[in-house]
Design a protein around this motif. Structure first.
Motif, short mmCIF file in Angstrom:
data_model
loop_
_atom_site.label_atom_id
_atom_site.label_comp_id
_atom_site.label_asym_id
_atom_site.label_seq_id
_atom_site.Cartn_x
_atom_site.Cartn_y
_atom_site.Cartn_z
N ASN A 116 8.18 4.02 -6.58
CA ASN A 116 7.96 5.09 -5.60
C ASN A 116 8.03 6.42 -6.34
O ASN A 116 9.02 6.70 -7.02
CB ASN A 116 9.02 5.02 -4.50
CG ASN A 116 8.71 5.96 -3.35
OD1 ASN A 116 8.03 6.97 -3.51
ND2 ASN A 116 9.22 5.62 -2.18
N PRO A 117 7.01 7.26 -6.23
CA PRO A 117 7.04 8.54 -6.96
C PRO A 117 8.23 9.43 -6.60
O PRO A 117 8.59 10.31 -7.38
CB PRO A 117 5.72 9.20 -6.55
CG PRO A 117 4.83 8.07 -6.16
CD PRO A 117 5.73 7.05 -5.53
N LEU A 118 8.87 9.21 -5.45
CA LEU A 118 10.03 10.02 -5.08
C LEU A 118 11.20 9.82 -6.04
O LEU A 118 12.10 10.65 -6.10
CB LEU A 118 10.49 9.68 -3.65
CG LEU A 118 9.58 10.19 -2.53
CD1 LEU A 118 10.10 9.70 -1.18
CD2 LEU A 118 9.51 11.71 -2.54
N PHE A 134 20.26 1.54 -11.62
CA PHE A 134 19.06 0.78 -11.25
C PHE A 134 19.26 0.05 -9.93
O PHE A 134 18.35 0.02 -9.07
CB PHE A 134 18.71 -0.22 -12.36
CG PHE A 134 17.46 -1.01 -12.10
CD1 PHE A 134 16.23 -0.50 -12.45
CD2 PHE A 134 17.53 -2.26 -11.49
CE1 PHE A 134 15.07 -1.22 -12.21
CE2 PHE A 134 16.37 -2.98 -11.23
CZ PHE A 134 15.14 -2.46 -11.60
N ILE A 135 20.43 -0.53 -9.73
CA ILE A 135 20.72 -1.23 -8.46
C ILE A 135 20.72 -0.23 -7.30
O ILE A 135 20.21 -0.53 -6.21
CB ILE A 135 22.07 -1.96 -8.56
CG1 ILE A 135 22.00 -3.06 -9.62
CG2 ILE A 135 22.47 -2.55 -7.21
CD1 ILE A 135 23.32 -3.76 -9.87
N LEU A 136 21.25 0.96 -7.54
CA LEU A 136 21.24 1.98 -6.49
C LEU A 136 19.82 2.40 -6.14
O LEU A 136 19.46 2.50 -4.96
CB LEU A 136 22.05 3.20 -6.95
CG LEU A 136 22.04 4.42 -6.02
CD1 LEU A 136 22.67 4.07 -4.68
CD2 LEU A 136 22.76 5.60 -6.68
N ILE A 137 19.00 2.63 -7.16
CA ILE A 137 17.61 3.02 -6.92
C ILE A 137 16.87 1.91 -6.17
O ILE A 137 16.08 2.17 -5.24
CB ILE A 137 16.90 3.33 -8.25
CG1 ILE A 137 17.55 4.55 -8.93
CG2 ILE A 137 15.42 3.58 -8.03
CD1 ILE A 137 17.46 5.82 -8.14
N ASP A 143 -0.89 3.73 -12.45
CA ASP A 143 -1.45 4.94 -11.84
C ASP A 143 -0.38 5.84 -11.24
O ASP A 143 -0.70 6.90 -10.70
CB ASP A 143 -2.47 4.57 -10.77
CG ASP A 143 -1.88 3.69 -9.68
OD1 ASP A 143 -0.77 3.14 -9.89
OD2 ASP A 143 -2.51 3.55 -8.62
N LYS A 144 0.91 5.43 -11.30
CA LYS A 144 1.99 6.25 -10.79
C LYS A 144 2.92 6.76 -11.89
O LYS A 144 3.90 7.45 -11.62
CB LYS A 144 2.83 5.47 -9.77
CG LYS A 144 2.07 5.09 -8.51
CD LYS A 144 2.96 4.31 -7.55
CE LYS A 144 2.19 3.89 -6.31
NZ LYS A 144 3.04 3.09 -5.39
N GLN A 145 2.61 6.42 -13.13
CA GLN A 145 3.48 6.83 -14.23
C GLN A 145 3.13 8.23 -14.70
O GLN A 145 1.99 8.68 -14.56
CB GLN A 145 3.36 5.82 -15.38
CG GLN A 145 3.98 4.48 -15.07
CD GLN A 145 3.86 3.51 -16.21
OE1 GLN A 145 2.99 3.66 -17.08
NE2 GLN A 145 4.71 2.50 -16.25
#
Length: 299
Positions: A143-145, A132-135, A227-229
């Motif tokens: 972010n969808p990426l 999680f820290i890396l992301i 709206d991004k899930q």
């Protein structure tokens, strides 16, 4: 002409067939149950007392559960991100893993060291908090990426080893012949290795695609915007949390008897999310045995 002898069934044969029939029933019946439940009317379920009375046929008939399901606006954005991550993530992941496996299948310096490194990551990972820290440090939160770049979909050590073992079954003389004809490593990979590795690549592609399609945990912890899930998180809200979206989806029915129950809407949602990936499986099923077995020949 010799008369063919009729096969004599042994006790093991009867036991084997019985076990396989029971296994098939245990797989097919939940799907049939969901179909019947999604098409049942509120009045029919009420008359039965519980949705558990739906066995092999609907209690009444109405398609309003599917109508209510598609009336929710978030469903379409969820499908969009799920389809995009499945298509793009599968292509990108299989491409990178195939390149890595191809390199590991050749005689390169420190080959055993690199192989050990990939095997080591199969048993020991950084864990949820470091990931999680890396992301977060990469700016991929909300972010969808993150659906494509987050581990382990883009780079899976187990799949790399399977592809590596498959590539090792291809004679090296093909590579040598291609190089003698002036082909580069890229041309050798795309025009010789990839066409000969169709079963293995198809098998790995299906595994990665199914993993992307069913994934929901990364969307739950890395993406906050509704709206991004992906669709799986939204279905989770319908099935487990029973959020207000489920109640809002029933608005607009003039006759309350035609209003689908919460169980019917959830059953319809589960079926709709299953259909696309189930339809892909029959086209790749024939590659499974050949791809996995040949990928496990060499160590």
């Amino acid at each position: 002409m010799p008369v063919e002898r009729r096969k004599r069934f042994t006790v093991f044969d009867y036991f084997n067939y019985t076990a396989l029939i029971l296994l098939c029933v245990s797989i097919i019946y939940p799907v049939v149950y969901l179909i019947c439940l999604s098409l049942s009317t509120r009045e029919g379920l009420a008359a039965g007392g519980t949705s558990a009375t739906v066995l092999l046929w609907p209690q009444g008939f109405t398609p309003e559960a599917y109508t209510a399901f598609f009336k929710t606006t978030f469903i379409y954005t969820g499908y969009f991100y799920t389809i995009c991550r499945t298509v793009i993530g599968t292509i990108a992941g299989v491409f990178l893993m195939a390149l890595t496996a191809y390199a590991l299948s050749k005689k390169i310096p420190l080959k055993k060291t690199f192989t050990f490194y990939f095997i080591f990551t199969m048993f020991f990972t950084g864990g949820l908090i470091p990931t999680f820290i890396l992301i977060k440090s990469l700016g991929l939160l909300d972010n969808p990426l993150v659906y494509i770049l987050a581990p382990p979909f883009l780079f899976n050590s187990f799949f790399i080893l399977i592809l590596r073992n498959f590539f090792m079954t291809i004679p090296e003389s093909l590579d040598e012949s291609a190089k003698m004809d002036g082909a580069s490593d890229w041309k050798t990979f795309f025009y010789i290795i990839v066409p000969l590795s169709g079963p293995a690549i198809a098998t790995i592609s299906l595994w990665v695609a199914v993993a992307h399609w069913n994934s929901w945990f990364d969307s739950l912890i890395y993406v906050q915007s509704l709206d991004k899930q992906v669709i799986q998180v939204l279905i989770r809200k319908l099935v487990i949390e029973q959020s207000q979206m489920l109640m809002a989806s029933t608005i607009g029915f003039a006759n309350m008897d035609s209003v689908p129950t919460a169980e019917s809407i959830k059953a319809a949602g589960i079926l709709i999310t299953m259909i696309p990936i189930v339809c892909v499986y029959p086209f790749i099923q024939k590659y499974f045995v050949k791809g996995v077995v040949m990928g496990a020949v060499k160590g």
